[in-house]
Write a protein that holds these residues in place. Structure first.
Motif, mmCIF file in Angstrom:
data_model
loop_
_atom_site.group_PDB
_atom_site.id
_atom_site.type_symbol
_atom_site.label_atom_id
_atom_site.label_comp_id
_atom_site.label_asym_id
_atom_site.label_seq_id
_atom_site.Cartn_x
_atom_site.Cartn_y
_atom_site.Cartn_z
ATOM 1 N N GLU A 1 4.915 -3.468 4.200
ATOM 2 C CA GLU A 1 4.772 -3.181 2.770
ATOM 3 C C GLU A 1 4.326 -1.750 2.499
ATOM 4 O OE1 GLU A 1 5.513 -5.342 0.318
ATOM 5 O OE2 GLU A 1 6.199 -6.717 1.870
ATOM 6 N N LEU A 2 4.397 -0.877 3.493
ATOM 7 C CA LEU A 2 3.816 0.456 3.376
ATOM 8 C C LEU A 2 4.790 1.479 2.784
ATOM 9 C CD1 LEU A 2 1.403 2.322 4.010
ATOM 10 C CD2 LEU A 2 2.405 2.698 6.273
ATOM 11 N N PHE A 3 4.264 2.288 1.857
ATOM 12 C CA PHE A 3 4.983 3.435 1.302
ATOM 13 C C PHE A 3 4.170 4.673 1.676
ATOM 14 C CE2 PHE A 3 6.083 6.613 -1.808
ATOM 15 C CZ PHE A 3 7.405 6.368 -2.160
ATOM 16 N N THR A 4 4.811 5.668 2.271
ATOM 17 C CA THR A 4 4.083 6.849 2.723
ATOM 18 C C THR A 4 4.506 8.094 1.945
ATOM 19 O OG1 THR A 4 5.691 7.203 4.505
ATOM 20 C CG2 THR A 4 3.682 5.987 5.062
ATOM 21 N N VAL A 5 3.493 8.837 1.506
ATOM 22 C CA VAL A 5 3.705 10.147 0.903
ATOM 23 C C VAL A 5 3.104 11.164 1.868
ATOM 24 C CG1 VAL A 5 3.334 11.644 -1.085
ATOM 25 C CG2 VAL A 5 3.515 9.159 -1.409
ATOM 26 N N ALA A 6 3.950 11.795 2.659
ATOM 27 C CA ALA A 6 3.487 12.747 3.659
ATOM 28 C C ALA A 6 3.284 14.117 3.030
ATOM 29 C CB ALA A 6 4.491 12.835 4.808
ATOM 30 N N VAL A 7 2.322 14.864 3.578
ATOM 31 C CA VAL A 7 2.041 16.220 3.099
ATOM 32 C C VAL A 7 2.014 17.152 4.310
ATOM 33 C CG1 VAL A 7 0.363 17.735 2.000
ATOM 34 C CG2 VAL A 7 0.731 15.438 1.089
ATOM 35 N N ASN A 8 2.872 18.153 4.275
ATOM 36 C CA ASN A 8 2.853 19.150 5.347
ATOM 37 C C ASN A 8 1.493 19.846 5.382
ATOM 38 O OD1 ASN A 8 5.538 19.125 6.575
ATOM 39 N ND2 ASN A 8 6.261 19.743 4.557
ATOM 40 N N CYS A 9 0.981 20.052 6.580
ATOM 41 C CA CYS A 9 -0.346 20.632 6.734
ATOM 42 C C CYS A 9 -0.283 22.154 6.584
ATOM 43 C CB CYS A 9 -0.928 20.269 8.098
ATOM 44 S SG CYS A 9 -2.618 20.832 8.320
ATOM 45 N N MET B 1 0.822 -1.202 0.000
ATOM 46 C CA MET B 1 0.000 0.000 0.000
ATOM 47 C C MET B 1 0.858 1.254 0.000
ATOM 48 S SD MET B 1 -2.919 -1.069 2.809
ATOM 49 C CE MET B 1 -1.692 -1.453 4.076
ATOM 50 N N ALA B 2 0.360 2.272 -0.691
ATOM 51 C CA ALA B 2 0.974 3.599 -0.672
ATOM 52 C C ALA B 2 -0.056 4.568 -0.123
ATOM 53 C CB ALA B 2 1.427 4.028 -2.059
ATOM 54 N N PHE B 3 0.240 5.172 1.027
ATOM 55 C CA PHE B 3 -0.639 6.176 1.615
ATOM 56 C C PHE B 3 -0.265 7.542 1.047
ATOM 57 C CE2 PHE B 3 -1.341 3.771 5.913
ATOM 58 C CZ PHE B 3 -2.040 2.791 5.231
ATOM 59 N N LEU B 4 -1.198 8.190 0.381
ATOM 60 C CA LEU B 4 -0.962 9.494 -0.236
ATOM 61 C C LEU B 4 -1.661 10.581 0.567
ATOM 62 C CD1 LEU B 4 -0.033 11.329 -2.615
ATOM 63 C CD2 LEU B 4 -2.178 10.704 -3.766
ATOM 64 N N GLY B 5 -0.893 11.545 1.098
ATOM 65 C CA GLY B 5 -1.490 12.648 1.838
ATOM 66 C C GLY B 5 -1.465 12.476 3.335
ATOM 67 N N ASP C 1 8.633 8.113 3.138
ATOM 68 C CA ASP C 1 9.289 7.820 1.866
ATOM 69 C C ASP C 1 9.366 9.063 0.980
ATOM 70 O OD1 ASP C 1 9.718 4.791 1.926
ATOM 71 O OD2 ASP C 1 7.605 4.967 2.468
ATOM 72 N N LEU C 2 8.282 9.833 0.971
ATOM 73 C CA LEU C 2 8.260 11.126 0.301
ATOM 74 C C LEU C 2 7.562 12.126 1.208
ATOM 75 C CD1 LEU C 2 7.195 10.207 -3.377
ATOM 76 C CD2 LEU C 2 9.506 10.715 -2.555
ATOM 77 N N ALA C 3 7.977 13.385 1.147
ATOM 78 C CA ALA C 3 7.324 14.451 1.901
ATOM 79 C C ALA C 3 7.119 15.639 0.966
ATOM 80 C CB ALA C 3 8.157 14.860 3.109
ATOM 81 N N MET C 4 5.905 16.204 0.999
ATOM 82 C CA MET C 4 5.568 17.281 0.076
ATOM 83 C C MET C 4 4.930 18.450 0.826
ATOM 84 S SD MET C 4 3.882 15.291 -3.199
ATOM 85 C CE MET C 4 2.255 15.201 -2.443
ATOM 86 N N THR C 5 5.062 19.616 0.248
ATOM 87 C CA THR C 5 4.331 20.802 0.694
ATOM 88 C C THR C 5 3.637 21.394 -0.515
ATOM 89 O OG1 THR C 5 6.029 21.264 2.364
ATOM 90 C CG2 THR C 5 4.452 23.014 1.864
ATOM 91 N N GLY D 1 12.725 10.491 1.475
ATOM 92 C CA GLY D 1 13.265 10.151 2.779
ATOM 93 C C GLY D 1 13.669 8.699 2.881
ATOM 94 N N SER D 2 13.740 8.015 1.734
ATOM 95 C CA SER D 2 14.122 6.602 1.732
ATOM 96 C C SER D 2 14.666 6.231 0.358
ATOM 97 C CB SER D 2 12.906 5.714 2.060
ATOM 98 O OG SER D 2 11.975 5.721 0.994
ATOM 99 N N TYR D 3 15.259 5.064 0.281
ATOM 100 C CA TYR D 3 15.782 4.566 -0.983
ATOM 101 C C TYR D 3 14.641 4.356 -1.977
ATOM 102 C CZ TYR D 3 17.918 1.392 -4.389
ATOM 103 O OH TYR D 3 18.349 0.797 -5.540
ATOM 104 N N GLU D 4 13.521 3.792 -1.515
ATOM 105 C CA GLU D 4 12.375 3.586 -2.385
ATOM 106 C C GLU D 4 11.803 4.922 -2.853
ATOM 107 O OE1 GLU D 4 9.387 1.244 -4.395
ATOM 108 O OE2 GLU D 4 11.404 0.828 -3.615
ATOM 109 N N GLY D 5 11.810 5.909 -1.948
ATOM 110 C CA GLY D 5 11.337 7.233 -2.327
ATOM 111 C C GLY D 5 12.192 7.867 -3.409
ATOM 112 N N ARG D 6 13.504 7.684 -3.314
ATOM 113 C CA ARG D 6 14.405 8.243 -4.332
ATOM 114 C C ARG D 6 14.157 7.593 -5.695
ATOM 115 N NH1 ARG D 6 17.880 8.107 0.137
ATOM 116 N NH2 ARG D 6 18.840 6.139 -0.498
ATOM 117 N N LYS D 7 13.849 6.314 -5.699
ATOM 118 C CA LYS D 7 13.571 5.640 -6.959
ATOM 119 C C LYS D 7 12.295 6.180 -7.601
ATOM 120 C CE LYS D 7 13.886 1.339 -5.470
ATOM 121 N NZ LYS D 7 13.922 -0.150 -5.539
#
Length: 373
Positions: free
Chosen positions: A148-156, A112-116, A179-183, A198-204
């Motif tokens: 198995e989790l991939f996280t895409v974080a979003v600054n509030c 799973m990839a959590f977006l947001g 894994d990724l962080a966005m604003t 923020g991770s090797y998988e995120g860089r890919k």
């Protein structure tokens, strides 16, 4: 870590890359007049241009005056539902065979990839990790899904009136690994995301996106957006000092405040169901009419239900007063003793989704006022 810029029109490419890498993408969608988390196929599924107004016992959607994808706070559901599932089969037993067979219900979890994911929610996931993975009793189903989790974080950048993550030191800026962080930034005609891995998988994943290096201008706009959210909470009525909550609640175990809040509380368990860290569960055993087949199911439960602590002779917590005290004291005090952290991340869901508008921050202040009187 280097920061990049992803144009808002290219957000769908991030979703498609994640899907191509085998992830089931889960993110915010509009459903039943709320923003909830569900499967996302493309950027058009996201609640673009929508926000939420929240207060005690009140949640309303309304249109924003821009096209922000993540211009809302948090909805009624948390990411907990995908990791600690609300209901799952534990085992099945068949008596028709000799000897009787008992088979664990093991399911291969999806990647799973959590977006947001907001900062408060990353802290909530980390808190549940301590309960289900780091504690002496490991929950294998949770552990497998978490692995198995991939996280895409979003600054509030758009907290609701019921948010108080600043008081709990859990936001609004992402402060835990992701894994990724966005604003998300909207400034005039500019609409983009400042993004970093923020991770090797995120860089890919980043390597497969149409990015350009972030300039000082981009970074300043992103920082300003997050700082605005922080100031909004700091200047709000729910900002408070949480550094002494454990000692405060331990000193006031017999406070008259518990009786006062019990007169309002319905013991409906809405707060615990909406909470991203509450982890109580129970099991149900079922059989078929012949008695040859049985199953055990685990489902969410709550310390607010009378049956939750029922033992021979009656319930350990027979009234609403003792149940509310247990929930709030555990959440803000004894959780520290068990897991080394607070059980509250300041998301405000328990305030918004309480049908009678009980506010945990007001109850903390009421205890202080009663003690000082």
């Amino acid at each position: 870590m280097q920061d990049f810029v992803l144009q808002a029109d290219d957000l769908d490419q991030l979703i498609q890359v994640l899907k191509l890498r085998g992830y089931q993408v889960l993110g915010p969608v509009l459903e039943q007049d709320a923003i909830i988390y569900a499967e996302v196929d493309c950027a058009a599924d996201l609640p673009r241009g929508w926000t939420d107004d929240q207060e005690k016992g009140c949640y309303r959607l309304r249109r924003r005056n821009d096209t922000a994808y993540f211009g809302y706070a948090v909805g009624p559901h948390s990411w907990k539902q995908f990791l600690q599932r609300p209901r799952r089969r534990v085992w099945r037993a068949q008596k028709a065979t000799q000897p009787m067979q008992i088979t664990a219900a093991v399911e291969a979890p999806p990647a799973m990839a959590f977006l947001g994911v907001r900062s408060c929610e990353l802290h909530a996931i980390a808190t549940q990790d301590r309960v289900f993975i780091d504690d002496q009793y490991r929950n294998e189903d949770y552990s497998a899904r978490r692995a198995e989790l991939f996280t895409v974080a979003v600054n509030c950048t758009a907290p609701s009136a019921s948010c108080f993550c600043v008081s709990m030191d859990t936001g609004p800026k992402v402060s835990l690994p992701s894994d990724l962080a966005m604003t998300e930034v909207i400034d005039g005609n500019e609409h983009f995301f400042v993004i970093r891995s923020g991770s090797y998988e995120g860089r890919k994943v980043l390597k497969q996106l149409p990015l350009k290096p972030a300039t000082r201008h981009h970074l300043e706009l992103a920082e300003r957006a997050v700082e605005g959210a922080k100031q909004q909470m700091e200047q709000g009525p729910r900002n408070f000092d949480s550094s002494d909550l454990k000692a405060l609640l331990y000193r006031n175990y017999e406070s008259p405040v518990w009786e006062a809040v019990a007169d309002r509380c319905l013991s409906c368990a809405n707060c615990t169901m909406a909470c991203p860290t509450c982890f109580c569960s129970t099991v149900e055993d079922t059989t078929d009419l012949s008695g040859d087949y049985a199953e055990r199911w685990e489902r969410w439960d709550s310390c607010f239900t009378a049956e939750f602590t029922y033992i021979s002779g009656g319930s350990v917590r027979p009234d609403t007063r003792s149940r509310y005290r247990q929930w709030m004291t555990h959440k803000l005090a004894t959780w520290h003793d068990q897991f080394g952290t607070s059980g509250c991340v300041g998301c405000g869901r328990c305030i918004t989704w309480c049908p009678v508008g009980i506010d945990i921050t007001e109850e903390v202040q009421r205890i202080r006022d009663t003690e000082d009187a």
